[in-house]
Design a protein around this motif. Structure first.
Motif, mmCIF file in Angstrom:
data_model
loop_
_atom_site.group_PDB
_atom_site.id
_atom_site.type_symbol
_atom_site.label_atom_id
_atom_site.label_comp_id
_atom_site.label_asym_id
_atom_site.label_seq_id
_atom_site.Cartn_x
_atom_site.Cartn_y
_atom_site.Cartn_z
ATOM 1 N N PHE A 62 -8.718 1.649 -8.027
ATOM 2 C CA PHE A 62 -9.856 2.565 -8.002
ATOM 3 C C PHE A 62 -10.046 3.249 -6.649
ATOM 4 O O PHE A 62 -10.339 4.451 -6.590
ATOM 5 N N VAL A 63 -9.926 2.498 -5.552
ATOM 6 C CA VAL A 63 -10.186 3.056 -4.211
ATOM 7 C C VAL A 63 -9.069 2.616 -3.251
ATOM 8 O O VAL A 63 -9.287 1.813 -2.352
ATOM 9 N N PRO A 64 -7.846 3.122 -3.459
ATOM 10 C CA PRO A 64 -6.716 2.636 -2.659
ATOM 11 C C PRO A 64 -6.898 2.815 -1.156
ATOM 12 O O PRO A 64 -6.409 1.996 -0.374
ATOM 13 N N SER A 65 -7.615 3.853 -0.743
ATOM 14 C CA SER A 65 -7.771 4.103 0.693
ATOM 15 C C SER A 65 -8.654 3.073 1.382
ATOM 16 O O SER A 65 -8.538 2.862 2.596
ATOM 17 N N SER A 66 -9.550 2.438 0.640
ATOM 18 C CA SER A 66 -10.463 1.476 1.253
ATOM 19 C C SER A 66 -10.333 0.074 0.657
ATOM 20 O O SER A 66 -11.188 -0.777 0.910
ATOM 21 N N ALA A 67 -9.276 -0.146 -0.115
ATOM 22 C CA ALA A 67 -9.072 -1.474 -0.692
ATOM 23 C C ALA A 67 -8.794 -2.482 0.418
ATOM 24 O O ALA A 67 -8.193 -2.148 1.442
ATOM 25 N N PRO A 68 -9.230 -3.720 0.246
ATOM 26 C CA PRO A 68 -8.993 -4.726 1.293
ATOM 27 C C PRO A 68 -7.506 -4.990 1.483
ATOM 28 O O PRO A 68 -6.711 -4.872 0.544
ATOM 29 N N GLY A 69 -7.129 -5.332 2.726
ATOM 30 C CA GLY A 69 -5.738 -5.654 3.006
ATOM 31 C C GLY A 69 -5.289 -6.895 2.252
ATOM 32 O O GLY A 69 -6.089 -7.773 1.911
ATOM 33 N N ARG A 70 -4.002 -6.962 2.010
ATOM 34 C CA ARG A 70 -3.426 -8.097 1.298
ATOM 35 C C ARG A 70 -3.203 -9.274 2.239
ATOM 36 O O ARG A 70 -2.640 -9.130 3.321
ATOM 37 N N ILE A 71 -3.603 -10.449 1.776
ATOM 38 C CA ILE A 71 -3.295 -11.679 2.496
ATOM 39 C C ILE A 71 -1.876 -12.122 2.157
ATOM 40 O O ILE A 71 -1.092 -12.486 3.033
ATOM 41 N N ASN A 72 -1.554 -12.102 0.888
ATOM 42 C CA ASN A 72 -0.237 -12.508 0.385
ATOM 43 C C ASN A 72 0.512 -11.322 -0.197
ATOM 44 O O ASN A 72 -0.100 -10.394 -0.730
ATOM 45 N N ALA A 167 -13.427 -14.027 3.475
ATOM 46 C CA ALA A 167 -13.531 -14.768 4.734
ATOM 47 C C ALA A 167 -12.167 -14.909 5.402
ATOM 48 O O ALA A 167 -12.049 -14.809 6.627
ATOM 49 N N VAL A 168 -11.131 -15.135 4.612
ATOM 50 C CA VAL A 168 -9.779 -15.222 5.177
ATOM 51 C C VAL A 168 -9.380 -13.875 5.773
ATOM 52 O O VAL A 168 -8.836 -13.804 6.885
ATOM 53 N N ARG A 169 -9.670 -12.793 5.065
ATOM 54 C CA ARG A 169 -9.331 -11.458 5.587
ATOM 55 C C ARG A 169 -10.056 -11.177 6.901
ATOM 56 O O ARG A 169 -9.468 -10.609 7.828
ATOM 57 N N ASP A 170 -11.328 -11.553 6.966
ATOM 58 C CA ASP A 170 -12.089 -11.335 8.202
ATOM 59 C C ASP A 170 -11.442 -12.086 9.365
ATOM 60 O O ASP A 170 -11.344 -11.557 10.484
ATOM 61 N N ALA A 171 -11.038 -13.320 9.108
ATOM 62 C CA ALA A 171 -10.394 -14.115 10.163
ATOM 63 C C ALA A 171 -9.070 -13.493 10.581
ATOM 64 O O ALA A 171 -8.761 -13.391 11.782
ATOM 65 N N LEU A 172 -8.281 -13.036 9.627
ATOM 66 C CA LEU A 172 -6.983 -12.441 9.951
ATOM 67 C C LEU A 172 -7.145 -11.112 10.676
ATOM 68 O O LEU A 172 -6.373 -10.797 11.587
ATOM 69 N N ALA A 173 -8.141 -10.330 10.275
ATOM 70 C CA ALA A 173 -8.381 -9.048 10.945
ATOM 71 C C ALA A 173 -8.756 -9.242 12.404
ATOM 72 O O ALA A 173 -8.508 -8.376 13.248
ATOM 73 N N LYS A 214 4.407 -3.423 1.143
ATOM 74 C CA LYS A 214 4.085 -2.421 0.133
ATOM 75 C C LYS A 214 2.592 -2.113 0.118
ATOM 76 O O LYS A 214 2.180 -1.031 -0.319
ATOM 77 N N ARG A 215 1.784 -3.077 0.550
ATOM 78 C CA ARG A 215 0.337 -2.908 0.610
ATOM 79 C C ARG A 215 -0.123 -3.138 2.043
ATOM 80 O O ARG A 215 0.538 -3.815 2.824
ATOM 81 N N ARG A 216 -1.268 -2.591 2.392
ATOM 82 C CA ARG A 216 -1.808 -2.779 3.742
ATOM 83 C C ARG A 216 -2.074 -4.253 3.994
ATOM 84 O O ARG A 216 -2.703 -4.928 3.188
ATOM 85 N N PRO A 217 -1.606 -4.797 5.123
ATOM 86 C CA PRO A 217 -1.823 -6.219 5.389
ATOM 87 C C PRO A 217 -3.239 -6.511 5.860
ATOM 88 O O PRO A 217 -3.884 -5.676 6.507
ATOM 89 N N ALA A 218 -3.701 -7.714 5.568
ATOM 90 C CA ALA A 218 -5.001 -8.159 6.067
ATOM 91 C C ALA A 218 -4.923 -8.557 7.534
ATOM 92 O O ALA A 218 -5.902 -8.436 8.274
ATOM 93 N N LEU A 219 -3.771 -9.016 7.977
ATOM 94 C CA LEU A 219 -3.601 -9.502 9.340
ATOM 95 C C LEU A 219 -3.632 -8.348 10.344
ATOM 96 O O LEU A 219 -3.056 -7.282 10.095
ATOM 97 N N ARG A 220 -4.288 -8.588 11.482
ATOM 98 C CA ARG A 220 -4.329 -7.597 12.561
ATOM 99 C C ARG A 220 -2.916 -7.261 13.015
ATOM 100 O O ARG A 220 -2.074 -8.143 13.220
#
Length: 314
Positions: A62-72, A167-173, A214-220
């Protein structure tokens, strides 16, 4: 573990299961608790424990530009579910057609007619169907009609933190690898297949094994001390760059891993990279010579980190 892709690959033998639905990104301690409960219920009723996931995720559709980064990666998610003892994973392509299904249709056509569910276990914030119109209450009401039970897992808290993908994404970012590890119950790792790159690292005497995101990563994005495993082999220390290589004009996001003292052709093999310490953000350099000098310093900094761990008995 059996992987079923799409609706068209479902067979009559796949009917009858205990099911959980979600993205399962990161497979954190909350996911692990849910899967444990799922397997226990499946064992009691002597049916397979099944997970249903979506590619892409609904927010990526639905919103690829603002979708959360992938953890896995999908590959990493499937490995985690397999190691957790799930019997089957049903991976559905999420697109325009599926997104238009009302929640009631999803229950009747998917859960009842296609999968023949006897129980559905989901997170306490689970929503589904067009406009996110379905929730656990709807599942429970329609379960009474169609002969299945529905249960919501309560939140799992770790040191006062809610175990969640967000919460995991926030920590990785924030490159807070210690907090991410608390929520995951293990160090943060990323699994992918090694692809051929520009081979610039070889020219700079620092060959790398490259994984394309292939997808934006969650990790900084940045430089990390890492441990890498090739095809489930022994972990080897190294240094990795996660980023888009701004010195070279920008590229798709890559994880470039240099394993200390390693040589050989790893193209096409699976690599799992465990992130041990954040060293610095990604930066743009004025020349390849400046980039090469910094790469060698990063390598020294990563090696120094592992030397300190070794000296402390870790």
């Amino acid at each position: 573990m059996e992987l079923i892709r799409g609706l068209h690959n479902l067979r009559e033998r796949h009917r009858g299961c205990v099911l959980s639905i979600g993205n399962f990104d990161g497979f954190h301690l909350g996911h692990q608790a849910l899967v444990t409960r799922l397997k226990q219920h499946a064992a009691r009723v002597k049916l397979p424990a099944v997970i249903q996931i979506f590619e892409p995720t609904p927010r990526e559709f639905f919103v690829p530009s603002s979708a959360p980064g992938r953890i896995n990666s999908l590959r990493g998610k499937l490995r985690a579910l397999s190691q957790a003892g799930v019997d089957r994973v049903h991976c559905l392509r999420f697109g325009q057609q599926l997104s238009a299904w009302p929640a009631e249709r999803y229950i009747e056509d998917m859960l009842v007619a296609k999968l023949g569910v006897k129980a559905v276990l989901v997170g306490d914030d689970f929503r589904f169907g067009a406009g996110r119109g379905g929730d656990i209450s709807l599942l429970q009401r329609m379960g009474e009609k169609h002969g299945f039970v529905a249960e919501a897992m309560s939140t799992v808290e770790i040191s006062g933190m809610r175990a969640s993908s967000s919460a995991v994404r926030d920590a990785l970012a924030a490159s807070d690898l210690e907090k991410a590890a608390q929520l995951l119950g293990r160090p943060y790792r990323y699994l992918g297949r090694v692809r051929r790159g520009l081979q610039l690292g070889r020219k700079l005497n620092m060959p790398t094994a490259n994984i394309v995101f292939k997808r934006r990563p969650a990790l900084r994005m940045g430089i990390y001390a890492v441990r890498a495993r090739i095809d489930n082999g022994a972990p080897q220390n190294g240094v990795a760059n996660l980023g888009v290589r701004p010195t070279l004009g920008g590229t798709p996001c890559l994880l470039e891993t240099h394993v200390f003292g390693a040589s050989g052709d790893w193209y096409g093999k699976e690599m799992e990279v465990e992130f041990a310490r954040f060293l610095r953000p990604e930066a743009k350099f004025d020349s390849l010579d400046a980039l090469a000098a910094q790469m060698h310093k990063d390598s020294q900094d990563a090696q120094a980190h592992f030397d300190r761990l070794s000296a402390n008995g870790n």
